[in-house]
Design an enzyme around this catalytic site. Structure first.
Site, PDB file in Angstrom:
ATOM      1  N   GLY B  69       0.784  -1.241   0.000  1.00 50.66           N
ATOM      2  CA  GLY B  69       0.000   0.000   0.000  1.00 50.66           C
ATOM      3  C   GLY B  69       0.808   1.279   0.000  1.00 50.66           C
ATOM      4  N   GLN B  70       2.139   1.169  -0.074  1.00 54.71           N
ATOM      5  CA  GLN B  70       2.936   2.409  -0.102  1.00 54.71           C
ATOM      6  C   GLN B  70       2.515   3.258  -1.295  1.00 54.71           C
ATOM      7  OE1 GLN B  70       4.792   1.605   3.288  1.00 54.71           O
ATOM      8  NE2 GLN B  70       5.262   3.418   2.090  1.00 54.71           N
ATOM      9  N   LYS B  71       2.598   4.557  -1.120  1.00 54.14           N
ATOM     10  CA  LYS B  71       2.137   5.477  -2.157  1.00 54.14           C
ATOM     11  C   LYS B  71       2.740   5.151  -3.527  1.00 54.14           C
ATOM     12  CE  LYS B  71       1.304   9.934  -0.981  1.00 54.14           C
ATOM     13  NZ  LYS B  71       1.867  11.165  -0.417  1.00 54.14           N
TER      14      LYS B  71
END
Lengths: 350, 185
Positions: B69-71
């Protein structure tokens, strides 16, 4: 005999071929005629006819564009109660326009397609801006409404539902003012901020908008959120869950945790003990070294948090902006001779 | 025979479900997957890329795609949309500051046509952390009531740390998918 047979075969083949050829020509011409904009398709005139339809497209497009623009302009004067309706209509017209471009795109020069699409996206943009300006969205905010909670919670467990009565009042109260009362330090400058959370049941702890502060945190928290720190030193005991850091500049962090994520940090040093690999994203000039914090009883706290052993993960940094085998230019190991001595915060206020 | 009915037939035979799990970084996706599968959750690094877990749940085989889910890697989520039967959106209920981000990313996801048929389970995770918002509060922030009426959805409070609520969520999701795919003919 054989020769004759061959010839008749050959002529049969030839006539079959001719038939096929004719049939194909017929099909082709039928297809040409069925195209709406080119009723008469001699090849020589095809360029001019495509030009014609381009120009008729352009005039049609221009017309609807002007009509949409003028309707957009009128919205400012319109009855507020009808605005929603207006916007819906305009939005439908824009959709129609988009459809027109899509239908015509096969004969339009690519420049026209591009510029029409640009125009459409500009119109959409204008519509969005206007509608958000004239019909303000209901903004979500935390309000103190004690009565609402229980009935709408579809999945509250029985046990929770019972003690919910007392909880929402306390929690709602703090939420009403944008949650500043959850434990943490916010909006401070040039201070030493100390907190001993041993024996307290601390969930998340927040540090945000701090400038030139020193933070001392003794004991375990479940989660630590750090947001917008400049020129700060953060000395924190073990965090049993995760640490999330966003926007830090010229800071020093001493942290021990299960997981550590660092976003948008610049020129900062991190002394870490972590059970998994720390990650950075959009960072530059960040350096890493092993954890160096001491207070009376920290060994016990580290043990309880499953951080009793130094696993060496502090140097296994994953940079999400550098997905290659070579070392990322955004972080480095802090050279030993530049590392700080162990920091002792046993005496909180010292 | 349409492609859809072929897929349905194949899936019915194998009783397989494809589940996509997304959400902001630090929301606990990987921990949820490992916990529900009975694995050790004490050492989990932030997900760089994705994990696939195949687990047998009731009489079904779930293929769970747990995507980081990291940007930086959110833009790759769309590579996993195809043929998704169930969508799990995981929320860190204690991360109040990023709830706006969370809402925005979820809204974007729900606009996606390839996910329009997927059942949506929202896990309001980290309920064990003091100060976390309740599922009802999360539902309000995410404005779930305003969702497209055709969408099957449910929000469930959970703690991947203790395991509470996970089975309730998965039970609903699996039942909902099953009733759509396997009964609907």
């Amino acid at each position: 005999m054989e020769g004759e047979a061959d010839r008749s075969d050959a002529s049969a083949d030839a006539s079959a071929l001719r038939k096929k050829h004719l049939a194909m020509l017929e099909r082709l011409s039928n297809r040409h005629q069925s195209r709406p904009d080119k009723p008469d398709p001699p090849p020589a005139s095809s360029s001019s006819s495509s030009f014609e339809s381009t120009s008729s497209f352009l005039s049609l497009f221009g017309e609807s564009r002007r009509s949409i623009e003028s309707r957009l302009a009128q919205c400012r004067l319109a009855d507020p109660s009808l605005l929603k309706l207006h916007f819906d209509e305009i939005s439908a017209s824009i959709a129609d326009l988009e459809k027109l471009v899509a239908e015509s795109s096969y004969y339009l020069p690519s420049y026209e397609v591009r510029s029409s699409l640009k125009t459409i996206s500009d119109l959409k943009q204008a519509l969005d801006t206007l509608s958000s300006e004239l019909i303000p969205k209901k903004k979500f905010s935390f309000k103190n409404k004690p009565a609402r909670k229980e009935p709408t919670a579809p999945s509250l467990k029985g046990a929770d539902a019972e003690n919910c009565d007392s909880m929402p009042a306390a929690k709602g109260g703090s939420l009403a003012v944008a949650v500043p009362d959850s434990p943490g330090f916010r909006n401070r400058a040039n201070e030493v901020l100390a907190k001993d959370v041993r024996g307290l049941e601390v969930g998340e702890f927040t540090l945000s908008d701090l400038e030139s502060c020193e933070v001392r945190l003794i004991g375990c928290a479940r989660a630590l959120f750090v947001h917008r720190l400049r020129n700060c030193r953060v000395y924190a005991g073990p965090v049993t869950g995760s640490v999330l850091i966003e926007e830090a500049e010229n800071c020093v962090f001493l942290l021990a945790s299960h997981q550590i994520r660092i976003h948008n940090a610049k020129a900062s040093d991190f002394y870490l003990r972590v059970r998994s690999r720390p990650i950075i994203e959009d960072c530059s000039g960040v350096r890493f070294a092993p954890y160096r914090l001491h207070y009376r009883g920290i060994e016990r706290d580290l043990e309880d948090a499953g951080l009793g052993e130094e696993a060496g993960n502090w140097s296994k940094v994953d940079d999400f902006k550098w997905l290659r085998a070579a070392q990322s230019p955004n972080w480095s190991v802090l050279p030993e001779d530049e590392r700080i001595e162990t920091v002792d915060i046993s005496d909180l206020s010292a | 025979m349409g492609l859809l009915s072929i897929i349905r037939k194949i899936k019915r035979k194998e009783k397989e479900m494809r589940i996509l799990m997304v959400g902001l970084d630090n929301s606990g996706k990987t921990t949820i997957v490992l916990k529900i599968n009975g694995e050790d959750t004490s050492v989990i690094s932030p997900t760089l890329g994705f994990n696939i877990k195949t687990i047998t749940y009731q009489k079904y085989t779930l293929n769970i795609w747990d995507v980081g889910g990291q940007k930086t890697i959110r833009s790759y989520w769309r590579n996993y949309f195809e043929q998704t039967d169930g969508l799990i959106w995981v929320v860190d209920s204690s991360d109040l500051r990023r709830l706006d981000d969370c809402k925005m990313e979820l809204d974007n996801l729900l606009k996606e046509e390839r996910l329009s048929g997927a059942s949506l389970l929202i896990f309001a995770n980290k309920q064990d952390i003091k100060g976390a918002l309740t599922p009802a509060e999360i539902a309000k922030v995410l404005n779930l009531e305003a969702m497209d009426k055709t969408r099957h959805w449910k929000i469930v409070g959970c703690s991947a740390y203790t395991g509470e609520g996970l089975l309730e969520g998965f039970d609903w999701l699996v039942q909902d998918i099953a009733s759509r795919i396997y009964m609907l003919e």
